[in-house]
Design an enzyme around this catalytic site. Structure first.
Site, PDB file in Angstrom:
ATOM      1  N   SER A  51       0.756  -1.400  -0.178  1.00 45.08           N
ATOM      2  CA  SER A  51       0.001   0.002   0.083  1.00 45.08           C
ATOM      3  C   SER A  51       0.827   1.307  -0.074  1.00 45.08           C
ATOM      4  O   SER A  51       0.226   2.303  -0.085  1.00 45.08           O
ATOM      5  CB  SER A  51      -0.985  -0.055   1.243  1.00 45.08           C
ATOM      6  OG  SER A  51      -2.048  -0.895   0.898  1.00 45.08           O
ATOM      7  N   LYS A  54      -0.025   3.679  -2.602  1.00 44.92           N
ATOM      8  CA  LYS A  54      -1.035   4.683  -2.668  1.00 44.92           C
ATOM      9  C   LYS A  54      -0.517   6.103  -2.269  1.00 44.92           C
ATOM     10  O   LYS A  54      -1.168   7.205  -2.511  1.00 44.92           O
ATOM     11  CB  LYS A  54      -2.043   4.509  -1.650  1.00 44.92           C
ATOM     12  CG  LYS A  54      -2.827   3.036  -1.711  1.00 44.92           C
ATOM     13  CD  LYS A  54      -3.842   2.924  -0.493  1.00 44.92           C
ATOM     14  CE  LYS A  54      -4.491   1.697  -0.759  1.00 44.92           C
ATOM     15  NZ  LYS A  54      -4.011   0.402  -0.600  1.00 44.92           N
ATOM     16  N   SER A 111      -6.270   3.161   4.274  1.00 44.08           N
ATOM     17  CA  SER A 111      -5.492   2.521   3.217  1.00 44.08           C
ATOM     18  C   SER A 111      -6.425   1.627   2.314  1.00 44.08           C
ATOM     19  O   SER A 111      -6.422   0.468   2.158  1.00 44.08           O
ATOM     20  CB  SER A 111      -4.374   1.269   3.691  1.00 44.08           C
ATOM     21  OG  SER A 111      -3.561   1.270   2.640  1.00 44.08           O
TER      22      SER A 111
END
Length: 340
Positions: A51, A54, A111
């Site tokens: 993640s 992101k 997330s």
């Protein structure tokens, strides 16, 4: 004075190296103001970002807002593809809407994998088109060993980055979009009646922590880009491949502490920066740390059991150490008895 600073540097370095030796993945610590590298370990080895992807998703979204493609108040909807994404997610129904501002908060705090796809589709029309923009942005920023194949960081063999490239991206997002600094330091957010909490433990427990993002998939382990500011200095620690969420936070905190303790000493001498740090000619490709990750999700029950066993052994040993001392203290405090 210099000798005292040097001793502090040596002691702090020993702590970092001890923590580092227990970990598998790359690490990098630097001053965001000038890119000065304070610690580096395998910075050019490729790793699955999970993640941490992101951060780039947010960067492209900020860019789209700046260009007027969308606004923070623009409503974006949840498609079938977005809804089908596995956790972590907010789990909104197909067809439901939220503002771009709310989506960015969910992207960073929760997330949310589904929200990453929602943003991608709203900005570029499809996730594939958005990923092309992510890769073009990475190339423009100089992230030479990074490739994206999705917008959220879910497992994909070809989705890779490096600690150095993450440092470049983090520097860019903080430099180019300082108006979103508060987003990275949010500890929670509200989505309807739900309150969503951050995965970044440093924001709750580390002095000066103000960002940035965590990530986890089984093959990558527990990743983190952690930021903290003290006395006007903002340091960034990149940690990849930790065995657990606690290990990730502890290693990041140790690196940051090392940086704050040694920054005065290191500032006296010429130092490498993110851009001048020599490239590693034998930098490796991505590996999997699935077998060492303490997570039931990864099917590695033994790692977690071993970790709990070590904690029990430590607790027992600590108790045994205290017991004789406590008994002696009690004996000395007890009134003496005379044998008739």
């Amino acid at each position: 004075m210099l000798a005292k600073i040097a001793r502090t540097f040596i002691a702090a370095a020993a702590v970092v190296l001890t923590v580092s030796a227990a970990q598998a993945g790359p690490a990098l610590l630097f001053d965001v103001a000038n890119g000065m590298v304070l610690y580096a370990e395998d910075p050019d080895d490729q790793w699955h970002p999970a993640s941490l992807t992101k951060i780039m998703t947010a960067y492209v979204a900020f860019e789209a807002i700046k260009q007027g493609t969308i606004t923070p108040e623009t409503k974006i909807s949840c498609s079938e593809l977005a809804h089908s994404q596995p956790p972590s997610k907010v789990g909104v129904p197909v067809g439901s809407e939220m503002t771009v501002q709310t989506a960015l908060e969910a992207l960073v705090v929760k997330s949310a994998n589904d929200v990453a796809v929602m943003l991608a589709e709203a900005i570029s029309g499809s996730e594939d088109a958005f990923v092309q923009r992510m890769n073009a942005t990475a190339a423009r920023l100089g992230m030479t060993r990074t490739k994206y194949v999705n917008a959220n960081g879910l497992p994909a063999d070809e989705q890779v980055t490096t600690a150095r490239d993450l440092a470049i991206l983090t520097t860019a997002v903080l430099r180019d979009y300082p108006n979103y600094a508060g987003l990275w330091s949010m500890v929670d957010m509200h989505l309807g009646k739900r309150r969503l909490h951050t995965h970044n433990k440093l924001l709750l427990h580390y002095e000066g922590a103000d960002g940035l993002k965590t990530g986890f998939i089984c093959d990558a382990g527990f990743n983190m880009v952690a930021s903290a500011t003290r006395d006007g200095h903002r340091l960034i620690a990149v940690v990849l491949g930790a065995r657990s969420g606690n290990d990730r936070a502890e290693r990041a905190a140790s690196l940051l502490e090392h940086g704050f303790q040694t920054l005065p000493w290191k500032s006296l001498f010429p130092a490498q920066t993110i851009s001048t740090l020599p490239r590693e000619p034998d930098a490796k490709g991505p590996v999997t740390v699935r077998k060492t990750v303490s997570s039931w999700v990864c099917g590695n029950h033994h790692a977690r059991k071993a970790r709990k066993h070590r904690k029990r052994e430590h607790a027992v040993a600590k108790h045994k150490t205290k017991a004789p001392a406590a008994a002696k203290k009690a004996a000395n405090a007890a009134p003496s008895r005379k044998t008739p």
